[in-house]
Motif scaffolding. Structure first.
Motif, PDB file in Angstrom:
ATOM      1  N   PHE A  28     -19.226   7.805   3.664  1.00  0.00           N
ATOM      2  CA  PHE A  28     -17.855   8.231   3.415  1.00  0.00           C
ATOM      3  C   PHE A  28     -16.985   8.087   4.660  1.00  0.00           C
ATOM      4  CE2 PHE A  28     -20.423  10.413   0.220  1.00  0.00           C
ATOM      5  CZ  PHE A  28     -19.829   9.887  -0.910  1.00  0.00           C
ATOM      6  N   ALA A  29     -17.585   8.206   5.834  1.00  0.00           N
ATOM      7  CA  ALA A  29     -16.841   7.959   7.071  1.00  0.00           C
ATOM      8  C   ALA A  29     -16.448   6.487   7.166  1.00  0.00           C
ATOM      9  CB  ALA A  29     -17.672   8.374   8.281  1.00  0.00           C
ATOM     10  N   VAL A  30     -17.364   5.602   6.791  1.00  0.00           N
ATOM     11  CA  VAL A  30     -17.060   4.166   6.799  1.00  0.00           C
ATOM     12  C   VAL A  30     -15.972   3.850   5.780  1.00  0.00           C
ATOM     13  CG1 VAL A  30     -18.023   1.881   6.309  1.00  0.00           C
ATOM     14  CG2 VAL A  30     -19.307   3.499   7.685  1.00  0.00           C
ATOM     15  N   ILE A  31     -16.048   4.470   4.614  1.00  0.00           N
ATOM     16  CA  ILE A  31     -15.007   4.277   3.598  1.00  0.00           C
ATOM     17  C   ILE A  31     -13.655   4.709   4.141  1.00  0.00           C
ATOM     18  CG2 ILE A  31     -14.148   5.140   1.376  1.00  0.00           C
ATOM     19  CD1 ILE A  31     -17.039   5.152   0.403  1.00  0.00           C
ATOM     20  N   PHE A  32     -13.607   5.861   4.807  1.00  0.00           N
ATOM     21  CA  PHE A  32     -12.339   6.348   5.359  1.00  0.00           C
ATOM     22  C   PHE A  32     -11.802   5.389   6.422  1.00  0.00           C
ATOM     23  CE2 PHE A  32      -9.905   8.829   8.436  1.00  0.00           C
ATOM     24  CZ  PHE A  32      -8.907   9.312   7.601  1.00  0.00           C
ATOM     25  N   ILE A  33     -12.662   4.876   7.282  1.00  0.00           N
ATOM     26  CA  ILE A  33     -12.215   3.950   8.333  1.00  0.00           C
ATOM     27  C   ILE A  33     -11.706   2.647   7.723  1.00  0.00           C
ATOM     28  CG2 ILE A  33     -13.030   2.529  10.250  1.00  0.00           C
ATOM     29  CD1 ILE A  33     -14.898   4.912  10.962  1.00  0.00           C
ATOM     30  N   LEU A  34     -12.456   2.071   6.774  1.00  0.00           N
ATOM     31  CA  LEU A  34     -12.004   0.834   6.132  1.00  0.00           C
ATOM     32  C   LEU A  34     -10.688   1.027   5.386  1.00  0.00           C
ATOM     33  CD1 LEU A  34     -15.315  -0.610   4.655  1.00  0.00           C
ATOM     34  CD2 LEU A  34     -13.891  -1.619   6.422  1.00  0.00           C
ATOM     35  N   THR A  35     -10.577   2.133   4.681  1.00  0.00           N
ATOM     36  CA  THR A  35      -9.358   2.412   3.933  1.00  0.00           C
ATOM     37  C   THR A  35      -8.173   2.607   4.870  1.00  0.00           C
ATOM     38  OG1 THR A  35     -10.717   3.447   2.253  1.00  0.00           O
ATOM     39  CG2 THR A  35      -8.389   3.923   2.163  1.00  0.00           C
ATOM     40  N   SER A  36      -8.404   3.271   5.987  1.00  0.00           N
ATOM     41  CA  SER A  36      -7.330   3.484   6.964  1.00  0.00           C
ATOM     42  C   SER A  36      -6.862   2.168   7.574  1.00  0.00           C
ATOM     43  CB  SER A  36      -7.806   4.425   8.070  1.00  0.00           C
ATOM     44  OG  SER A  36      -8.120   5.684   7.546  1.00  0.00           O
ATOM     45  N   VAL A  37      -7.808   1.293   7.893  1.00  0.00           N
ATOM     46  CA  VAL A  37      -7.432  -0.005   8.473  1.00  0.00           C
ATOM     47  C   VAL A  37      -6.625  -0.824   7.470  1.00  0.00           C
ATOM     48  CG1 VAL A  37      -8.375  -2.217   9.274  1.00  0.00           C
ATOM     49  CG2 VAL A  37      -9.310  -0.068  10.137  1.00  0.00           C
ATOM     50  N   ILE A  38      -7.062  -0.848   6.220  1.00  0.00           N
ATOM     51  CA  ILE A  38      -6.337  -1.606   5.193  1.00  0.00           C
ATOM     52  C   ILE A  38      -4.945  -1.021   4.962  1.00  0.00           C
ATOM     53  CG2 ILE A  38      -6.333  -2.203   2.729  1.00  0.00           C
ATOM     54  CD1 ILE A  38      -9.395  -2.483   3.003  1.00  0.00           C
ATOM     55  N   ALA A  39      -4.842   0.306   4.948  1.00  0.00           N
ATOM     56  CA  ALA A  39      -3.523   0.935   4.778  1.00  0.00           C
ATOM     57  C   ALA A  39      -2.620   0.649   5.979  1.00  0.00           C
ATOM     58  CB  ALA A  39      -3.681   2.437   4.584  1.00  0.00           C
ATOM     59  N   PHE A  40      -3.191   0.629   7.181  1.00  0.00           N
ATOM     60  CA  PHE A  40      -2.388   0.333   8.370  1.00  0.00           C
ATOM     61  C   PHE A  40      -1.875  -1.104   8.345  1.00  0.00           C
ATOM     62  CE2 PHE A  40      -2.106  -0.908  12.905  1.00  0.00           C
ATOM     63  CZ  PHE A  40      -1.032  -0.106  13.250  1.00  0.00           C
ATOM     64  N   VAL A  41      -2.729  -2.027   7.939  1.00  0.00           N
ATOM     65  CA  VAL A  41      -2.293  -3.429   7.832  1.00  0.00           C
ATOM     66  C   VAL A  41      -1.205  -3.565   6.769  1.00  0.00           C
ATOM     67  CG1 VAL A  41      -3.054  -5.752   7.183  1.00  0.00           C
ATOM     68  CG2 VAL A  41      -4.434  -4.368   8.723  1.00  0.00           C
TER      69      VAL A  41
ATOM     70  N   ILE B 114       4.118   2.956  -0.876  1.00  0.00           N
ATOM     71  CA  ILE B 114       3.241   1.824  -1.185  1.00  0.00           C
ATOM     72  C   ILE B 114       1.967   1.906  -0.353  1.00  0.00           C
ATOM     73  CG2 ILE B 114       3.023  -0.691  -1.045  1.00  0.00           C
ATOM     74  CD1 ILE B 114       6.062  -0.805  -1.684  1.00  0.00           C
ATOM     75  N   THR B 115       2.108   2.279   0.915  1.00  0.00           N
ATOM     76  CA  THR B 115       0.938   2.403   1.780  1.00  0.00           C
ATOM     77  C   THR B 115      -0.004   3.492   1.289  1.00  0.00           C
ATOM     78  OG1 THR B 115       2.239   1.635   3.667  1.00  0.00           O
ATOM     79  CG2 THR B 115       0.200   2.797   4.157  1.00  0.00           C
ATOM     80  N   SER B 116       0.538   4.614   0.838  1.00  0.00           N
ATOM     81  CA  SER B 116      -0.332   5.686   0.337  1.00  0.00           C
ATOM     82  C   SER B 116      -1.007   5.289  -0.968  1.00  0.00           C
ATOM     83  CB  SER B 116       0.458   6.986   0.173  1.00  0.00           C
ATOM     84  OG  SER B 116       1.481   6.823  -0.775  1.00  0.00           O
ATOM     85  N   VAL B 117      -0.314   4.541  -1.823  1.00  0.00           N
ATOM     86  CA  VAL B 117      -0.936   4.064  -3.060  1.00  0.00           C
ATOM     87  C   VAL B 117      -2.075   3.096  -2.734  1.00  0.00           C
ATOM     88  CG1 VAL B 117      -0.534   2.622  -5.098  1.00  0.00           C
ATOM     89  CG2 VAL B 117       1.065   4.443  -4.528  1.00  0.00           C
ATOM     90  N   VAL B 118      -1.882   2.223  -1.762  1.00  0.00           N
ATOM     91  CA  VAL B 118      -2.942   1.300  -1.350  1.00  0.00           C
ATOM     92  C   VAL B 118      -4.122   2.080  -0.783  1.00  0.00           C
ATOM     93  CG1 VAL B 118      -3.527  -0.482   0.351  1.00  0.00           C
ATOM     94  CG2 VAL B 118      -1.444  -0.683  -0.990  1.00  0.00           C
ATOM     95  N   PHE B 119      -3.839   3.087   0.047  1.00  0.00           N
ATOM     96  CA  PHE B 119      -4.902   3.915   0.628  1.00  0.00           C
ATOM     97  C   PHE B 119      -5.724   4.590  -0.472  1.00  0.00           C
ATOM     98  CE2 PHE B 119      -6.475   7.973   2.249  1.00  0.00           C
ATOM     99  CZ  PHE B 119      -7.146   7.574   3.398  1.00  0.00           C
TER     100      PHE B 119
END
Length: 78
Positions: A14-27, A45-50
């Motif tokens: 779940f930590a990896v999921i949070f990190i990947l999701t955060s990176v994708i939302a930041f991009v 839009i960023t929160s929906v992607v996250f």
């Protein structure tokens, strides 16, 4: 999703999921910044992607845990 009581996914997944999701939302945030989008729709839009990416990855991990559960075989043998 029904998991057997003995199956507990490790916390690091779940930590990896949070990190990947955060990176994708930041991009996503950065890409929308290039298109001159106002801050409020950009944040929405960023929160929906996250949320969408996070929910998809959590669903994937939980389905993998369920698929690879071997507790049903152990209880069937006994």
């Amino acid at each position: 999703m029904n998991l057997c009581p003995k199956c507990n996914p490790p916390a690091w997944t779940f930590a990896v999921i949070f990190i990947l999701t955060s990176v994708i939302a930041f991009v996503t945030w950065l890409m929308l910044g290039l298109s001159m989008t106002a801050p409020l729709p950009r944040a929405g839009i960023t929160s929906v992607v996250f949320l969408a990416v996070g929910a998809t990855l959590v669903h994937y991990v939980m389905s993998c845990v369920k698929r690879h559960c071997r507790h049903g075989e152990q209880s069937a043998r006994a």
